[in-house]
Design a protein around this motif. Structure first.
Motif, PDB file in Angstrom:
ATOM      1  N   ARG A 107      -2.926  -1.199  -3.771  1.00 42.87           N
ATOM      2  CA  ARG A 107      -3.349  -0.839  -5.122  1.00 42.87           C
ATOM      3  C   ARG A 107      -3.464   0.676  -5.290  1.00 42.87           C
ATOM      4  NH1 ARG A 107      -7.792  -3.570  -5.385  1.00 42.87           N
ATOM      5  NH2 ARG A 107      -9.288  -1.878  -5.141  1.00 42.87           N
ATOM      6  N   LEU A 108      -3.971   1.357  -4.279  1.00 39.01           N
ATOM      7  CA  LEU A 108      -4.082   2.811  -4.351  1.00 39.01           C
ATOM      8  C   LEU A 108      -2.709   3.450  -4.516  1.00 39.01           C
ATOM      9  CD1 LEU A 108      -6.789   3.511  -1.619  1.00 39.01           C
ATOM     10  CD2 LEU A 108      -7.023   3.915  -4.076  1.00 39.01           C
ATOM     11  N   MET A 109      -1.725   2.903  -3.814  1.00 37.64           N
ATOM     12  CA  MET A 109      -0.369   3.454  -3.932  1.00 37.64           C
ATOM     13  C   MET A 109       0.242   3.131  -5.289  1.00 37.64           C
ATOM     14  SD  MET A 109       1.301   2.998  -0.108  1.00 37.64           S
ATOM     15  CE  MET A 109       0.741   1.318   0.224  1.00 37.64           C
ATOM     16  N   THR A 124      -2.056  12.618  -2.606  1.00 36.80           N
ATOM     17  CA  THR A 124      -3.085  12.281  -1.625  1.00 36.80           C
ATOM     18  C   THR A 124      -3.615  10.859  -1.818  1.00 36.80           C
ATOM     19  OG1 THR A 124      -4.752  13.379  -3.012  1.00 36.80           O
ATOM     20  CG2 THR A 124      -3.769  14.670  -1.236  1.00 36.80           C
ATOM     21  N   GLN A 125      -3.650  10.368  -3.052  1.00 41.16           N
ATOM     22  CA  GLN A 125      -4.078   8.985  -3.250  1.00 41.16           C
ATOM     23  C   GLN A 125      -3.051   8.033  -2.657  1.00 41.16           C
ATOM     24  OE1 GLN A 125      -5.848   7.646  -6.978  1.00 41.16           O
ATOM     25  NE2 GLN A 125      -4.663   5.732  -6.897  1.00 41.16           N
ATOM     26  N   TYR A 126      -1.778   8.328  -2.864  1.00 46.61           N
ATOM     27  CA  TYR A 126      -0.731   7.477  -2.287  1.00 46.61           C
ATOM     28  C   TYR A 126      -0.847   7.501  -0.768  1.00 46.61           C
ATOM     29  CZ  TYR A 126       3.782   5.059  -2.163  1.00 46.61           C
ATOM     30  OH  TYR A 126       4.777   4.131  -1.974  1.00 46.61           O
ATOM     31  N   ARG A 127      -1.043   8.689  -0.212  1.00 43.60           N
ATOM     32  CA  ARG A 127      -1.189   8.820   1.242  1.00 43.60           C
ATOM     33  C   ARG A 127      -2.357   7.995   1.757  1.00 43.60           C
ATOM     34  NH1 ARG A 127      -4.052  14.019   2.268  1.00 43.60           N
ATOM     35  NH2 ARG A 127      -5.717  12.585   1.612  1.00 43.60           N
ATOM     36  N   ASP A 128      -3.507   8.060   1.072  1.00 41.58           N
ATOM     37  CA  ASP A 128      -4.681   7.309   1.509  1.00 41.58           C
ATOM     38  C   ASP A 128      -4.431   5.810   1.451  1.00 41.58           C
ATOM     39  OD1 ASP A 128      -5.830   9.776   1.749  1.00 41.58           O
ATOM     40  OD2 ASP A 128      -7.206   9.560   0.047  1.00 41.58           O
ATOM     41  N   GLY A 129      -3.734   5.358   0.415  1.00 42.45           N
ATOM     42  CA  GLY A 129      -3.409   3.939   0.321  1.00 42.45           C
ATOM     43  C   GLY A 129      -2.533   3.490   1.467  1.00 42.45           C
ATOM     44  N   LEU A 130      -1.556   4.320   1.819  1.00 43.78           N
ATOM     45  CA  LEU A 130      -0.676   3.974   2.936  1.00 43.78           C
ATOM     46  C   LEU A 130      -1.445   3.973   4.248  1.00 43.78           C
ATOM     47  CD1 LEU A 130       2.188   3.293   3.898  1.00 43.78           C
ATOM     48  CD2 LEU A 130       2.594   5.764   4.132  1.00 43.78           C
ATOM     49  N   MET A 131      -2.363   4.896   4.409  1.00 48.01           N
ATOM     50  CA  MET A 131      -3.165   4.919   5.634  1.00 48.01           C
ATOM     51  C   MET A 131      -3.923   3.609   5.805  1.00 48.01           C
ATOM     52  SD  MET A 131      -4.696   8.765   6.324  1.00 48.01           S
ATOM     53  CE  MET A 131      -5.692   8.884   4.838  1.00 48.01           C
ATOM     54  N   GLU A 193       9.797  10.151   1.124  1.00 46.36           N
ATOM     55  CA  GLU A 193      10.773  10.804   0.253  1.00 46.36           C
ATOM     56  C   GLU A 193      10.137  11.617  -0.864  1.00 46.36           C
ATOM     57  OE1 GLU A 193      13.208   7.657  -1.170  1.00 46.36           O
ATOM     58  OE2 GLU A 193      13.943   7.099   0.834  1.00 46.36           O
ATOM     59  N   LEU A 194       8.943  11.232  -1.291  1.00 41.09           N
ATOM     60  CA  LEU A 194       8.341  11.874  -2.462  1.00 41.09           C
ATOM     61  C   LEU A 194       7.031  12.590  -2.128  1.00 41.09           C
ATOM     62  CD1 LEU A 194       8.547  12.323  -5.516  1.00 41.09           C
ATOM     63  CD2 LEU A 194       7.349  10.135  -5.837  1.00 41.09           C
ATOM     64  N   HIS A 195       6.028  11.851  -1.732  1.00 39.83           N
ATOM     65  CA  HIS A 195       4.689  12.423  -1.575  1.00 39.83           C
ATOM     66  C   HIS A 195       4.552  13.250  -0.293  1.00 39.83           C
ATOM     67  CE1 HIS A 195       3.733   9.987  -5.015  1.00 39.83           C
ATOM     68  NE2 HIS A 195       4.107   8.891  -4.365  1.00 39.83           N
ATOM     69  N   HIS A 196       5.048  12.748   0.807  1.00 42.61           N
ATOM     70  CA  HIS A 196       5.016  13.516   2.055  1.00 42.61           C
ATOM     71  C   HIS A 196       5.848  14.780   1.900  1.00 42.61           C
ATOM     72  CE1 HIS A 196       6.117  14.379   6.343  1.00 42.61           C
ATOM     73  NE2 HIS A 196       4.852  14.057   6.530  1.00 42.61           N
TER      74      HIS A 196
END
Length: 315
Positions: A107-109, A124-131, A193-196
């Motif tokens: 959901r965060l992603m 950073t929100q996408y990153r946290d969701g993936l973590m 591809e995008l956030h990182h």
């Protein structure tokens, strides 16, 4: 349930030592030597209070399964451990269903562009969701999770991704290698591809070394995140979602708890999931296969639970 978990963990330890005989009864299986070895294994990997809980649960379960046997010695050992134990954290109240943790990560992603206003916050929100999603599917220790480097620990394997660490990088001295679930492939692709890539650009603008930008988890300033920063983000996101934070190491408890609750017959793979299996060198290939099977099975169970509507009690 807790008593069953204690006995299940004891069976898992026997299995991975090559000492589990399905024809043995509980009394014959739980010899003083095996019980002593099991307690020492617990002490090497768990906090003192957790060791006490597991030992007491095993004692109660054995008394139920073999009431004719004298379990006095194990009971005394359990009480001795209880007197010696010092509480570290009250974990039981904070264990969250693994399916809920996976759902939170996804959901965060999926909502990062709807909720976050600034581009940096979207990344950073996408990153946290993936973590969160990756950690509950592959609950590795925080030290390894922090150290993930793209194209070194995280590599492409066909149409999927593989996560692996050399034996020298693992706490137990064994190589670790698992396939990430297909569910995470599109999310991981999008992140890289995008956030990182966006976080890498910030780091390059600040003149950071290229080697540091290969770390999977990059902070808002473009540099690699340290373990404390990762812990803080995971705890903050889970606290906002559940009212109580879930720290990274507790994800391991959440994954095994889910496994025991949903499929107790699969308890034998729990040690492989957490990397606690201890077999002789000649059995190293068997250990690796068990670890791979453990992760795949837990990932399947978590995803199935996440997709199952809750029972509201209606007839």
């Amino acid at each position: 349930i807790r008593d069953r978990r204690g006995y299940g963990r004891f069976l898992a330890e026997l299995q991975h030592r090559g000492e589990l005989d399905p024809d043995e009864g509980p009394a014959d299986r739980a010899t003083p030597e095996r019980l002593a070895a099991f307690i020492e294994t617990l002490r090497a990997s768990l906090a003192p209070v957790s060791v006490t809980i597991m030992t007491e649960a095993l004692w109660r379960m054995l008394r139920l399964l073999a009431p004719e046997h004298d379990w006095t010695a194990l009971g005394k050992r359990s009480r001795q451990l209880q007197r010696q134990a010092q509480p570290v954290r009250q974990k039981a109240a904070r264990v969250q269903p693994a399916g809920d943790l996976l759902t939170l990560g996804l959901r965060l992603m999926e909502t990062c562009e709807e909720v976050a206003l600034r581009p940096k916050h979207v990344m950073t929100q996408y990153r946290d969701g993936l973590m969160i999603a990756l950690l509950i599917c592959c609950p590795v220790r925080l030290r390894n999770f922090t150290a993930i480097v793209v194209d070194q620990h995280l590599t492409v394997a066909g149409d999927a991704w593989r996560l692996g660490f050399a034996a020298s990088e693992s706490k137990n001295g064994r190589a670790y290698s698992v396939m990430l679930p297909e569910l995470l492939t599109p999310y991981l692709d999008t992140y890289l591809e995008l956030h990182h890539a966006g976080l890498q650009a910030i780091g390059r603008a600040k003149g950071l070394p290229e080697a540091s930008l290969r770390h999977l988890w990059l902070g808002c300033r473009g540099g690699p995140m340290c373990a404390n920063a990762i812990r803080h983000q995971i705890e903050a996101r889970t606290a906002a979602a559940f009212g109580r934070h879930v720290w990274p190491h507790l994800f391991r408890d959440c994954a095994v708890t889910e496994l025991v609750d949903i499929a107790p017959e699969e308890i034998g793979i729990a040690a492989g999931l957490l990397g606690h299996a201890r077999l002789e060198t000649t059995q190293k290939h068997y250990i690796q296969a068990q670890g791979m099977a453990a992760h795949l099975r837990v990932q399947e169970l978590i995803d199935r639970l996440r997709q199952t509507p809750p029972d509201d009690g209606a007839g």
